[in-house]
Design an enzyme around this catalytic site. Structure first.
Site, PDB file in Angstrom:
ATOM      1  N   SER A  56       0.672  -1.223  -0.021  1.00 25.50           N
ATOM      2  CA  SER A  56      -0.016   0.007   0.009  1.00 25.50           C
ATOM      3  C   SER A  56       0.744   1.383  -0.025  1.00 25.50           C
ATOM      4  O   SER A  56       0.266   2.388  -0.183  1.00 25.50           O
ATOM      5  CB  SER A  56      -0.977  -0.233   1.148  1.00 25.50           C
ATOM      6  OG  SER A  56      -2.105  -0.624   1.050  1.00 25.50           O
ATOM      7  N   LYS A  59       0.241   3.748  -2.808  1.00 25.61           N
ATOM      8  CA  LYS A  59      -0.714   4.588  -2.717  1.00 25.61           C
ATOM      9  C   LYS A  59      -0.278   6.073  -2.623  1.00 25.61           C
ATOM     10  O   LYS A  59      -0.986   7.007  -2.872  1.00 25.61           O
ATOM     11  CB  LYS A  59      -2.098   4.354  -1.652  1.00 25.61           C
ATOM     12  CG  LYS A  59      -2.563   3.020  -1.861  1.00 25.61           C
ATOM     13  CD  LYS A  59      -3.748   2.896  -0.958  1.00 25.61           C
ATOM     14  CE  LYS A  59      -4.554   1.332  -1.058  1.00 25.61           C
ATOM     15  NZ  LYS A  59      -4.083   0.409  -0.752  1.00 25.61           N
ATOM     16  N   SER A 119      -6.987   3.275   3.142  1.00 18.68           N
ATOM     17  CA  SER A 119      -6.084   2.485   2.454  1.00 18.68           C
ATOM     18  C   SER A 119      -6.943   1.558   1.334  1.00 18.68           C
ATOM     19  O   SER A 119      -6.657   0.528   1.124  1.00 18.68           O
ATOM     20  CB  SER A 119      -4.982   1.720   3.043  1.00 18.68           C
ATOM     21  OG  SER A 119      -4.030   1.078   2.170  1.00 18.68           O
ATOM     22  N   LYS A 226       2.635   6.170   5.124  1.00 18.53           N
ATOM     23  CA  LYS A 226       1.734   5.064   4.708  1.00 18.53           C
ATOM     24  C   LYS A 226       2.387   3.584   5.151  1.00 18.53           C
ATOM     25  O   LYS A 226       3.547   3.522   4.905  1.00 18.53           O
ATOM     26  CB  LYS A 226       1.638   5.071   3.070  1.00 18.53           C
ATOM     27  CG  LYS A 226       0.550   4.258   2.549  1.00 18.53           C
ATOM     28  CD  LYS A 226      -0.679   5.093   2.929  1.00 18.53           C
ATOM     29  CE  LYS A 226      -1.858   4.023   2.641  1.00 18.53           C
ATOM     30  NZ  LYS A 226      -1.972   3.013   3.389  1.00 18.53           N
TER      31      LYS A 226
END
Length: 385
Positions: A56, A59, A119, A226
């Site tokens: 993730s 992202k 997320s 993140k």
């Protein structure tokens, strides 16, 4: 030659041997890097160029593409995108989701929160389809941006970070991406420090989900970025802490548990701030100036990637540091010279020990001198020899 925008975005990670020895990356970390954001110096690294699944952390790039669109006024935060069946069905069991309903119209700002805080795989696909028409076209934008940022060992094949052998990066590249995010989008970076997001969904009760970056809840100076998790790369995180005039970025991957991820990143952040100092070298006009031969100006001011000063890292326990600098360049410089072109190297010493080097860039264009005055200067040069 550096183009104009390269000065603003390029962070050259120089090896600072004295500072490096002070920070130890835990054994549990498979791949890791610690950098000082304001100068790009690497304070510690371990397998930093080894390929990983960014999970993730992908992202971060997806958000940057959205921020680009907002900056260029191609979209607005209040614009609404329609949730496709593909976006909803693409979220597999166990994956993070914003719990979007096909047919719904959701604002860009809500989707951004769903992308960054919860997320959501579904949120990433809705944004991708809304901006580029398809996730495939959106990943083309992601890869183009990766090249601009100089992410040399990265390729994106989706917008969410779901597993794919064609979606890969390194902790060094993710650190570079994180620096770019913080530098270029302060107005939108606030989303990365939000602790939770309440999504008032259609056809059901509101859903409140917390940010998986647990350091946001335990350290007020942590403000992003993140987390990630996949079976192959295990637990990963890009995390940053700002204290006084410093910001540390840590990217680690391969941790066995969420708790070990939090523990290791907290240790690296705090040790970097407690054991290492950021030392400022002001831009002395006389020292950061190059003499020009046969140019439109007689002198050229030079600067590093940071426009305010040169910053280096030194251990806090270093006794009686005596910092001196040496400007190294070829004379005469070849003309013409373009603004932001790399023209020199600054060598930085503590006593007799070379501790760092910094690239220096021209602060204006230099063209050839008028042929008449050029001839006079050449004659004067030979007479005075």
């Amino acid at each position: 030659m550096f183009k104009k925008n390269s000065l603003l975005i390029a962070y050259i990670f120089f090896f600072n041997s004295i500072a490096y020895s002070q920070i130890i990356i835990p054994d549990k970390v498979r791949q890791g890097i610690v950098i000082e954001h304001f100068n790009g110096n690497v304070l510690a690294e371990k397998n930093a160029d080894q390929k990983i699944s960014p999970a993730s952390m992908t992202k971060i790039m997806s958000a940057i593409i959205v921020f680009d669109q907002l900056k260029n006024k191609k979209i607005k935060l209040t614009d609404q995108f329609v949730v496709s069946k593909n976006a909803r069905n693409a979220t597999r069991s166990g994956e993070s989701s914003m719990f979007l309903v096909p047919g719904d119209k959701v604002s860009v700002e809500e989707l951004l929160r769903g992308l960054i805080i919860t997320s959501g795989v579904d949120a990433s696909i809705v944004l991708a389809e809304g901006i580029a028409g398809s996730e495939e076209q959106f990943t083309n934008l992601m890869n183009e941006k990766a090249q601009i940022i100089n992410m040399a060992n990265t390729k994106f094949s989706n917008s969410s970070g779901t597993f794919s052998p064609d979606n890969y990066s390194t902790v060094r590249d993710i650190a570079l991406l994180s620096s770019y995010l913080i530098n270029n989008y302060p107005q939108y970076y606030k989303y990365f420090k939000e602790k939770d997001f309440l999504w008032i969904r259609t056809g059901g009760n509101p859903i409140k989900q917390e940010n998986r970056n647990t350091l946001l809840f335990t350290d007020q100076e942590v403000d992003g970025i993140k987390t990630g998790h996949l079976k192959d790369s295990k637990y990963s995180i890009a995390v940053t802490k700002k204290k006084d005039n410093r910001r540390i970025i840590v990217v680690i991957s391969g941790l066995p548990t969420m708790s070990s991820r939090a523990e290791s990143s907290r240790l690296l952040l705090n040790n970097s701030l407690s054991k290492i100092d950021l030392f400022k070298i002001p831009y002395d006009k006389d020292k950061f100036k190059i003499k020009i031969w046969n140019g439109s100006s007689n002198y050229l001011d030079v600067r590093g990637t940071n426009k305010d000063a040169i910053f280096i890292n030194l251990p806090k326990n270093l006794k009686n540091p005596k910092i001196r600098t040496e400007l190294v360049y070829e004379y005469p410089l070849q003309i013409p010279i373009k603004k932001f072109e790399k023209v020199a190297i600054l060598k930085i010493y503590n006593n007799k020990d070379l501790i760092d080097t910094q690239e220096l860039f021209a602060q204006k264009d230099i063209t050839n001198k008028n042929i008449f005055f050029k001839g006079i200067q050449n004659i004067s040069h030979y007479i005075l020899q």
